[in-house]
Scaffold this motif. Structure first.
Motif, mmCIF file in Angstrom:
data_model
loop_
_atom_site.group_PDB
_atom_site.id
_atom_site.type_symbol
_atom_site.label_atom_id
_atom_site.label_comp_id
_atom_site.label_asym_id
_atom_site.label_seq_id
_atom_site.Cartn_x
_atom_site.Cartn_y
_atom_site.Cartn_z
ATOM 1 N N GLY A 102 -1.956 10.566 -2.694
ATOM 2 C CA GLY A 102 -2.561 11.043 -4.630
ATOM 3 C C GLY A 102 -1.734 10.351 -5.468
ATOM 4 O O GLY A 102 -2.970 10.349 -6.060
ATOM 5 N N SER A 103 -0.929 10.420 -5.306
ATOM 6 C CA SER A 103 -0.110 8.947 -6.536
ATOM 7 C C SER A 103 -0.722 8.039 -6.559
ATOM 8 O O SER A 103 -0.569 7.626 -7.857
ATOM 9 N N VAL A 104 -0.339 7.203 -5.140
ATOM 10 C CA VAL A 104 -1.002 5.939 -5.161
ATOM 11 C C VAL A 104 -2.150 6.033 -6.307
ATOM 12 O O VAL A 104 -3.706 5.189 -6.611
ATOM 13 N N ALA A 105 -3.787 6.866 -5.379
ATOM 14 C CA ALA A 105 -4.796 6.708 -5.671
ATOM 15 C C ALA A 105 -4.784 6.791 -7.186
ATOM 16 O O ALA A 105 -5.689 7.358 -7.915
ATOM 17 N N ASP A 106 -3.819 7.775 -8.279
ATOM 18 C CA ASP A 106 -3.743 8.208 -9.700
ATOM 19 C C ASP A 106 -3.577 7.140 -10.233
ATOM 20 O O ASP A 106 -4.194 6.543 -11.350
ATOM 21 N N LEU A 107 -2.948 6.245 -9.948
ATOM 22 C CA LEU A 107 -2.388 4.738 -10.180
ATOM 23 C C LEU A 107 -2.875 3.729 -9.798
ATOM 24 O O LEU A 107 -2.567 2.343 -10.810
ATOM 25 N N ALA A 108 -4.311 3.894 -9.159
ATOM 26 C CA ALA A 108 -4.835 2.156 -8.071
ATOM 27 C C ALA A 108 -5.397 1.861 -9.827
ATOM 28 O O ALA A 108 -5.879 2.076 -10.924
ATOM 29 N N ASP A 109 -5.850 -0.015 -9.173
ATOM 30 C CA ASP A 109 -6.488 -0.393 -10.115
ATOM 31 C C ASP A 109 -7.402 -0.445 -9.483
ATOM 32 O O ASP A 109 -8.063 -0.091 -9.070
ATOM 33 N N GLU A 110 -8.658 -1.344 -9.651
ATOM 34 C CA GLU A 110 -10.420 -1.663 -9.152
ATOM 35 C C GLU A 110 -10.562 -1.762 -8.895
ATOM 36 O O GLU A 110 -10.918 -1.630 -7.565
ATOM 37 N N ASN A 111 -8.690 -2.885 -7.377
ATOM 38 C CA ASN A 111 -8.696 -3.077 -6.873
ATOM 39 C C ASN A 111 -8.145 -2.133 -5.448
ATOM 40 O O ASN A 111 -7.580 -2.313 -4.232
ATOM 41 N N GLY A 112 -7.712 -0.852 -6.004
ATOM 42 C CA GLY A 112 -6.932 0.302 -5.224
ATOM 43 C C GLY A 112 -5.658 0.306 -5.047
ATOM 44 O O GLY A 112 -4.795 0.762 -4.335
ATOM 45 N N TRP A 113 -4.784 -0.873 -6.034
ATOM 46 C CA TRP A 113 -3.400 -1.395 -5.983
ATOM 47 C C TRP A 113 -2.471 -0.501 -6.980
ATOM 48 O O TRP A 113 -2.940 -0.353 -8.043
ATOM 49 N N ALA A 114 -1.288 -0.346 -6.273
ATOM 50 C CA ALA A 114 -0.340 0.628 -7.516
ATOM 51 C C ALA A 114 1.134 -0.045 -7.593
ATOM 52 O O ALA A 114 1.059 -0.456 -5.895
ATOM 53 N N TYR A 115 1.188 0.118 -8.315
ATOM 54 C CA TYR A 115 2.811 -0.853 -8.726
ATOM 55 C C TYR A 115 3.977 0.654 -8.216
ATOM 56 O O TYR A 115 3.761 1.876 -8.458
ATOM 57 N N LYS A 134 10.879 -9.137 -5.703
ATOM 58 C CA LYS A 134 9.409 -8.522 -5.762
ATOM 59 C C LYS A 134 8.944 -7.733 -5.883
ATOM 60 O O LYS A 134 9.328 -7.082 -6.121
ATOM 61 N N LEU A 135 7.892 -8.225 -6.183
ATOM 62 C CA LEU A 135 7.234 -6.183 -7.211
ATOM 63 C C LEU A 135 6.354 -6.245 -5.773
ATOM 64 O O LEU A 135 5.907 -6.891 -4.956
ATOM 65 N N ILE A 136 6.173 -4.395 -5.332
ATOM 66 C CA ILE A 136 5.613 -4.061 -4.440
ATOM 67 C C ILE A 136 4.768 -3.610 -5.278
ATOM 68 O O ILE A 136 5.092 -2.184 -5.728
ATOM 69 N N TYR A 137 3.568 -3.617 -4.342
ATOM 70 C CA TYR A 137 2.197 -2.891 -4.738
ATOM 71 C C TYR A 137 1.889 -2.405 -3.245
ATOM 72 O O TYR A 137 1.741 -2.734 -1.937
ATOM 73 N N ILE A 138 1.141 -0.980 -3.513
ATOM 74 C CA ILE A 138 0.643 -0.252 -2.261
ATOM 75 C C ILE A 138 -0.702 -0.416 -2.372
ATOM 76 O O ILE A 138 -0.831 -0.057 -3.772
ATOM 77 N N ARG A 139 -1.214 -0.220 -1.415
ATOM 78 C CA ARG A 139 -2.784 0.723 -1.627
ATOM 79 C C ARG A 139 -3.031 1.610 -0.470
ATOM 80 O O ARG A 139 -2.681 1.691 0.943
ATOM 81 N N ASN A 140 -3.932 2.750 -0.781
ATOM 82 C CA ASN A 140 -4.490 3.267 0.588
ATOM 83 C C ASN A 140 -5.894 2.763 1.202
ATOM 84 O O ASN A 140 -6.458 2.052 1.291
ATOM 85 N N ARG A 141 -4.648 2.714 2.860
ATOM 86 C CA ARG A 141 -6.044 2.293 3.771
ATOM 87 C C ARG A 141 -7.252 3.309 3.986
ATOM 88 O O ARG A 141 -6.634 4.795 3.599
ATOM 89 N N LYS A 142 -8.721 2.430 4.092
ATOM 90 C CA LYS A 142 -9.870 3.683 3.728
ATOM 91 C C LYS A 142 -9.734 3.243 5.437
ATOM 92 O O LYS A 142 -9.425 3.102 6.872
#
Length: 254
Positions: A186-199, A246-254
């Motif tokens: 839920g927090s990833v979705a709130d912060l995600a960019d147009e490609n779904g990635w969040a820092y 390294k900067l780690i970004y995560i994305r919800n898997r569809k």
């Protein structure tokens, strides 16, 4: 909450709700967030049950505040802590407070201190009512302090389930790994960019704002990154422009 080791902290301990064997671990934990300017502990030191505290207080330079139990069943310690907290607040000598107790009576105090711009850290047992937990910027369970945890990037490692004792009508946020992943997603979705990635750093900060008691150590990990890697998220490690960082970004898997 970001780790800021320059915060001046007032540490107020409710001796009637905290075992003395945990004091050293509590102070070591607080060193991650700041320097204790005030260290006070409140209780009725005339009681035989308080004898175990003597050496602990001397070793850790904690000032005991005597509070007699005038009436059976009434907790006068709470009032003394609240009065001292407000005196310290108005002295302007601290940047934040640590309230060490599992008692919901300190909910309003924590809220008032945050209204005044103070950082508030709570430390208590898993039986602590959710109202007090929610009133803090960060809440740490005593049960996870001093325990060995996983500090590895092994994505095959499985997080440990925990079950916090629930108050009447309270839902346990961490009763299943599925629920843990939902909270993070839920927090990833709130912060995600147009490609779904969040820092990941931003995700961690948002998780604390939503759930002050969210801590990777609740699941057997010292940091958020290993916990994330053990769950079902896409991970992208990007160069920061600095050596070995390294900067780690995560994305919800569809």
């Amino acid at each position: 909450m970001e780790n800021t080791t320059d915060l001046r902290l007032a540490v107020l301990i409710d001796a009637e709700n905290i075992p003395y064997v945990n004091i050293r671990e509590i102070l070591e934990e607080l060193a991650k967030y700041g320097t204790p300017t005030f260290k006070r502990i409140y209780g009725d030191w005339t009681k035989p049950s308080s004898s175990g505290w003597k050496s602990v207080l001397l070793e850790n330079a904690i000032i005991p505040i005597q509070q007699y139990s005038y009436t059976r069943g009434k907790n006068s310690t709470d009032s003394a802590m609240i009065i001292d907290a407000m005196d310290i607040l108005y002295s302007g000598k601290v940047d934040g407070f640590c309230i060490v107790s599992s008692d919901s009576d300190f909910t309003r105090l924590a809220t008032r201190l945050r209204e005044a711009g103070m950082k508030v850290i709570g430390i208590g047992e898993k039986k602590t009512p959710s109202s007090f937990i929610a009133a803090c910027d960060k809440f740490i369970y005593l049960e996870i302090l001093g325990k060995s945890t996983i500090d590895t990037d092994d994505s095959k490692s499985q997080p440990r389930q925990i079950s916090r004792k629930k108050s009447t009508g309270e839902k346990d946020s961490y009763s299943s790994l599925k629920r843990v992943r939902q909270i993070i997603a839920g927090s990833v979705a709130d912060l995600a960019d147009e490609n779904g990635w969040a820092y990941l750093g931003d995700v961690g900060n948002l998780l604390l704002k939503k759930h002050p008691d969210f801590d990777p150590r609740n699941f057997g990990y010292t940091k958020l990154t290993p916990l994330i890697k053990s769950l079902d998220f896409d991970i992208d490690e990007r160069d920061s422009g600095r050596d070995n960082v390294k900067l780690i970004y995560i994305r919800n898997r569809k």
